[in-house]
Design an enzyme around this catalytic site. Structure first.
Site, short mmCIF file in Angstrom:
data_model
loop_
_atom_site.label_atom_id
_atom_site.label_comp_id
_atom_site.label_asym_id
_atom_site.label_seq_id
_atom_site.Cartn_x
_atom_site.Cartn_y
_atom_site.Cartn_z
N CYS B 94 47.18 40.18 41.02
CA CYS B 94 46.91 39.81 39.63
C CYS B 94 47.97 38.86 39.09
CB CYS B 94 46.84 41.06 38.76
SG CYS B 94 45.81 42.33 39.51
N CYS B 217 41.40 50.53 30.04
CA CYS B 217 41.39 49.63 31.20
C CYS B 217 40.99 48.22 30.78
CB CYS B 217 40.41 50.12 32.25
SG CYS B 217 40.72 51.81 32.78
N SER B 218 41.56 47.22 31.47
CA SER B 218 41.18 45.84 31.20
C SER B 218 39.78 45.59 31.76
CB SER B 218 42.19 44.87 31.81
OG SER B 218 42.34 45.14 33.18
N ILE B 220 36.57 43.62 33.61
CA ILE B 220 36.14 42.79 34.74
C ILE B 220 35.51 41.55 34.12
CG2 ILE B 220 34.52 42.62 36.66
CD1 ILE B 220 34.85 45.74 36.91
N LYS B 339 43.41 43.31 28.28
CA LYS B 339 42.61 44.42 27.81
C LYS B 339 41.32 43.96 27.11
CE LYS B 339 41.20 48.25 26.65
NZ LYS B 339 39.91 47.61 26.70
N HIS B 343 40.42 40.05 32.08
CA HIS B 343 41.38 39.97 33.20
C HIS B 343 40.71 39.42 34.46
CE1 HIS B 343 44.75 40.71 35.70
NE2 HIS B 343 44.56 41.97 35.98
#
Ligand SMILES: [Zn+2]
Lengths: 133, 396
Positions: B94, B217-218, B220, B339, B343
């Site tokens: 990442c 969670c960030s 997709i 977030k 991402h």
């Protein structure tokens, strides 16, 4: 233990299949490696000796996984954690036989071999998991 | 003591930047997506003649698996109208485009190239959640983490649990990071999710890896980012508003989380930050706006501590104080962060640079931090086996 046996991750898992949790001790500087390595990251030495370590330890941290890769979906939800063994060695793995809400940091756990198995084509290693002592 | 004695002297200057809309881009390949980011960067800098001026490209791209496509550097260069330029893909999970930025700085500072493009891209949304979970997990240790079913959210959850246990940090404090970043994203037309949420909504969302729920969670996301770097002496040739990179740090750590001394902080971040702060001769207290790696809500709290924004163990109190909100002492993730902006892993590092570039040139519109002159970006790869930290200054 024969020094002909390579000090590799592959060999670590071969020992596991024999029911042994093995670490590699650097003969030059004394650092204990788990997983073992072909070369000591501390002194660059390549002269190791195998030592069996206790599978008993205490839980450092944990999580319960609900969204899993395909291969593990049949086990969801499952709990994984990091356990500190003797000599400060640490090992991650699944925690089985304990309901997620009963898992607590600091609890005493021990490695159990031939457990937590899921189908896998590569590598065909013996798995381990952690259970209550 | 200042690393290399640079004391805030510009390493390179940013003369332009571009960002694709972040979100779901059905039917677009990564190389096509990148051309949108490049186009914005070219349009923003009319004095740049890309075919003449750009001497090298470094493109962050994490995964071949998404599109069954590696060798992204050259493909992206071609689609950006730069066929023939020296183009290389950089991969650091990442932190792939944070590493691309570093490579660009190396290229310019070495004198081998006066103008370079750094950027990143990832196309992810056409794959199922379980496929993406698996691809992302590839950035963790295979034989001891992936092999035992530990996922990427799982790794950060292991750190969050340890922090909760050590310092009493709560799930509500983590949720506040999500609420803040969603608010900021609601002001960002390029963000994936432009809607406000509440702490309750985070707490009630589907469990992913305890203590993380879906809203911890960030996203997709598909997206691309592009930054044009020039030798500082040449910056004025291209723009009246250069942003100078005055500090650059990158560090590595064990790929396996379990081998680290600390489970509540990232040594790679701390090392990279020290290098960058020393190089720029600034302290954390001087930073006015920051984009930090909030792949999970806890990751932002951890970054507050590792970057020196608050003492160890007090990141929960810092989010409670509101100081990292827009209008606070140190606004963090004004873009909406990983977030809520999204991402797209390979694009993230230079997308953070894009936001800081907007902030320091006064172009951040509703998200503008008043009079921001000193900014910071922080990009993490894997569970912290890579971190990059950069510091930016505008003269205006
Ligand atoms: Zn040694």
């Amino acid at each position: 233990m024969s020094t002909q046996v390579p000090f590799t991750i592959e060999q670590f898992y071969k020992f596991l299949a024999e029911g042994k949790l093995m670490a590699a001790k650097c003969q030059k500087c004394g650092k204990i490696h788990l997983p073992p390595r072909p070369m000591c990251d501390n002194c660059y030495g390549q002269d190791f000796v195998w030592m069996e370590v206790s599978g008993k330890g205490k839980l450092l941290t944990y999580t319960t996984i609900h969204v899993a890769p395909q291969q593990f979906q049949s086990l969801v939800p499952y709990t994984v954690g990091i356990v500190e063994l003797e000599n400060g060695l640490k090992l991650p793995g699944m925690i089985s036989g304990i309901p997620p809400e009963a898992v607590k940091i600091g609890m005493a756990l021990k490695v159990e071999f031939k457990a937590c198995d899921v189908g896998q084509t590569w590598p065909q290693w013996q798995r381990y998991c952690f259970k209550l002592t | 003591m200042g690393n290399q004695g640079l004391n805030g002297k510009p390493l390179v200057s940013i003369v332009s930047a571009g960002l694709s809309k972040f979100g779901k881009h059905e039917g677009l390949y990564a190389r096509e997506l990148f051309s949108y980011a490049a186009k914005e960067a070219f349009d923003r800098c009319p004095k740049l003649e890309p075919k003449r001026d750009v001497k090298a490209m470094f493109i962050g791209h994490m995964g071949e698996a998404y599109e069954h496509q590696g060798h992204t550097g050259s493909a992206v260069a071609d689609w950006a109208g730069l066929l023939g330029v020296a183009a290389t893909r950089t991969e650091a999970a990442c932190a792939s485009s944070g590493a691309a930025l570093r490579s660009g700085i190396f290229a310019v500072l070495s004198g081998l190239a006066d103008v370079v493009i750094v950027g990143g891209v990832e196309k992810m949304t056409h794959r199922s959640t379980s496929e993406v979970t698996e691809y992302l997990a590839m950035a963790s240790d295979y034989p001891f983490e992936q092999f035992h079913g530990i996922t990427f959210p799982g790794l950060f959850a292991l750190m969050a649990t340890a922090h909760m246990n050590a310092y009493g940090t709560t799930q509500e404090q983590m949720a506040k990071v999500a609420v803040k970043n969603h608010h900021n994203a609601s002001l960002n037309p390029k963000a994936h999710l432009q809607k406000e949420i509440t702490v309750d909504k985070v707490m009630e969302s589907k469990m992913v890896a305890w203590p993380f729920k879906m809203y911890d969670c960030s996203l997709i996301t598909d997206g691309a980012s592009c930054v044009v770097l020039a030798k500082p002496e040449l910056a004025a040739k291209y723009t009246d508003q250069p942003v100078h990179i005055v500090g650059s740090g990158q560090a590595s750590d064990t790929i396996g989380l379990y081998e680290r001394k600390s489970l509540t902080s990232l040594q790679a971040t701390k090392t990279a930050a020290k290098t960058a702060y020393d190089m720029a001769a600034v302290s954390p207290a001087q930073v006015q706006v920051a984009e930090v790696h909030d792949c999970f809500t806890y990751a932002e709290l951890m970054a507050y501590e590792d970057l020196g924004f608050c003492p160890v163990g007090e990141s929960g109190a810092l989010i409670d104080s509101g100081e990292t909100c827009l209008g606070g002492r140190l606004p963090v993730n004004t873009s909406g962060g990983l977030k809520a902006k999204g991402h797209p892993v390979g694009a993230t590092g230079t997308a953070q640079v894009y936001e800081i570039y907007l902030q320091l040139t006064g172009q951040a519109e509703k998200r503008q931090v008043k009079d921001a002159k000193l900014g910071l970006t922080h990009n993490v790869g894997g569970s912290g086996a890579t971190a990059t930290v950069h510091l930016y200054r505008s003269d205006a």
